[in-house]
Design a protein around this motif. Structure first.
Motif, PDB file in Angstrom:
ATOM      1  N   GLN A 178     -15.610 -70.884  -1.716  1.00  0.00           N
ATOM      2  CA  GLN A 178     -15.638 -70.076  -2.629  1.00  0.00           C
ATOM      3  C   GLN A 178     -15.686 -68.547  -2.155  1.00  0.00           C
ATOM      4  OE1 GLN A 178     -15.714 -70.709  -6.094  1.00  0.00           O
ATOM      5  NE2 GLN A 178     -15.936 -73.086  -5.984  1.00  0.00           N
ATOM      6  N   VAL A 179     -15.120 -67.646  -2.805  1.00  0.00           N
ATOM      7  CA  VAL A 179     -15.277 -66.067  -2.365  1.00  0.00           C
ATOM      8  C   VAL A 179     -16.089 -65.521  -3.480  1.00  0.00           C
ATOM      9  CG1 VAL A 179     -13.788 -64.123  -1.850  1.00  0.00           C
ATOM     10  CG2 VAL A 179     -12.936 -66.342  -1.451  1.00  0.00           C
ATOM     11  N   PHE A 180     -16.940 -64.429  -2.933  1.00  0.00           N
ATOM     12  CA  PHE A 180     -17.747 -63.813  -4.147  1.00  0.00           C
ATOM     13  C   PHE A 180     -16.536 -62.848  -4.638  1.00  0.00           C
ATOM     14  CE2 PHE A 180     -21.240 -65.242  -1.445  1.00  0.00           C
ATOM     15  CZ  PHE A 180     -22.075 -65.491  -2.428  1.00  0.00           C
ATOM     16  N   ALA A 181     -17.233 -62.165  -5.719  1.00  0.00           N
ATOM     17  CA  ALA A 181     -16.202 -60.950  -6.284  1.00  0.00           C
ATOM     18  C   ALA A 181     -16.502 -59.903  -5.307  1.00  0.00           C
ATOM     19  CB  ALA A 181     -17.044 -60.491  -7.592  1.00  0.00           C
ATOM     20  N   TYR A 182     -15.534 -58.981  -5.304  1.00  0.00           N
ATOM     21  CA  TYR A 182     -15.396 -57.723  -4.472  1.00  0.00           C
ATOM     22  C   TYR A 182     -14.687 -56.798  -5.228  1.00  0.00           C
ATOM     23  CZ  TYR A 182     -13.229 -55.323  -0.305  1.00  0.00           C
ATOM     24  OH  TYR A 182     -13.010 -54.539   0.472  1.00  0.00           O
ATOM     25  N   ASP A 183     -15.176 -55.481  -4.737  1.00  0.00           N
ATOM     26  CA  ASP A 183     -14.671 -54.333  -5.241  1.00  0.00           C
ATOM     27  C   ASP A 183     -14.670 -53.160  -4.290  1.00  0.00           C
ATOM     28  OD1 ASP A 183     -17.406 -53.634  -5.102  1.00  0.00           O
ATOM     29  OD2 ASP A 183     -17.624 -52.707  -6.908  1.00  0.00           O
ATOM     30  N   GLN A 184     -13.816 -52.154  -4.442  1.00  0.00           N
ATOM     31  CA  GLN A 184     -13.616 -51.162  -3.628  1.00  0.00           C
ATOM     32  C   GLN A 184     -13.160 -49.944  -4.472  1.00  0.00           C
ATOM     33  OE1 GLN A 184     -10.938 -52.454  -0.691  1.00  0.00           O
ATOM     34  NE2 GLN A 184      -9.478 -50.864  -1.212  1.00  0.00           N
ATOM     35  N   ILE A 185     -13.182 -48.647  -3.897  1.00  0.00           N
ATOM     36  CA  ILE A 185     -12.797 -47.445  -4.427  1.00  0.00           C
ATOM     37  C   ILE A 185     -12.035 -46.783  -3.529  1.00  0.00           C
ATOM     38  CG2 ILE A 185     -13.529 -45.144  -5.307  1.00  0.00           C
ATOM     39  CD1 ILE A 185     -16.382 -46.433  -6.245  1.00  0.00           C
ATOM     40  N   ASP A 186     -10.840 -46.251  -3.900  1.00  0.00           N
ATOM     41  CA  ASP A 186      -9.761 -45.587  -2.969  1.00  0.00           C
ATOM     42  C   ASP A 186      -9.857 -44.258  -3.755  1.00  0.00           C
ATOM     43  OD1 ASP A 186      -9.524 -48.229  -1.833  1.00  0.00           O
ATOM     44  OD2 ASP A 186      -8.061 -48.725  -2.806  1.00  0.00           O
ATOM     45  N   LEU A 187      -9.428 -43.435  -2.810  1.00  0.00           N
ATOM     46  CA  LEU A 187      -9.281 -42.017  -3.150  1.00  0.00           C
ATOM     47  C   LEU A 187      -8.063 -41.329  -2.394  1.00  0.00           C
ATOM     48  CD1 LEU A 187     -12.957 -40.423  -3.009  1.00  0.00           C
ATOM     49  CD2 LEU A 187     -11.281 -41.080  -5.109  1.00  0.00           C
ATOM     50  N   SER A 188      -7.198 -40.346  -2.851  1.00  0.00           N
ATOM     51  CA  SER A 188      -6.207 -39.666  -2.116  1.00  0.00           C
ATOM     52  C   SER A 188      -5.846 -38.538  -2.770  1.00  0.00           C
ATOM     53  CB  SER A 188      -4.831 -40.815  -2.003  1.00  0.00           C
ATOM     54  OG  SER A 188      -4.495 -40.871  -3.511  1.00  0.00           O
ATOM     55  N   ALA A 189      -5.501 -37.506  -2.062  1.00  0.00           N
ATOM     56  CA  ALA A 189      -5.104 -36.419  -2.540  1.00  0.00           C
ATOM     57  C   ALA A 189      -3.895 -35.827  -1.640  1.00  0.00           C
ATOM     58  CB  ALA A 189      -6.173 -35.111  -2.412  1.00  0.00           C
TER      59      ALA A 189
END
Length: 92
Positions: free
Chosen positions: A31-42
């Motif tokens: 089983q894989v735990f929930a995963y999140d990430q934030i990406d930014l670009s300019a």
């Protein structure tokens, strides 16, 4: 024609927990735990031929984690790492 001189983008990505393998290590489910990430670009256009850009992927440096049958039986805990990039683009 008016062109965009400066742009900025942010993204929040989330993956729900899921079953990765029915018969994983030692014939146990993975089983894989929930995963999140934030990406930014300019990016900024300096003139008609040159633009510069920068991006940060996985800004919060979140981890990937999976387990076998019970949450306490971790298989993998890995830090993907924050990735930072910058560059220039040239149009001829």
């Amino acid at each position: 024609m008016k062109r965009t001189v400066f742009s900025i983008r942010g993204a929040y990505n989330w993956r729900a927990p899921f079953l990765a393998a029915t018969f994983g290590a030692q014939s146990q489910p993975t089983q894989v735990f929930a995963y999140d990430q934030i990406d930014l670009s300019a990016s900024a256009k300096l003139n008609d031929s040159i633009s510069v850009f920068a991006e940060v992927l996985n800004l919060t440096d979140n981890r990937y984690q999976d387990y076998s049958r019970f949450e306490e039986r971790r298989i993998t805990v890995s830090t993907q790492g924050r990735r930072i990039g910058a560059g220039m683009r040239f149009n001829f």
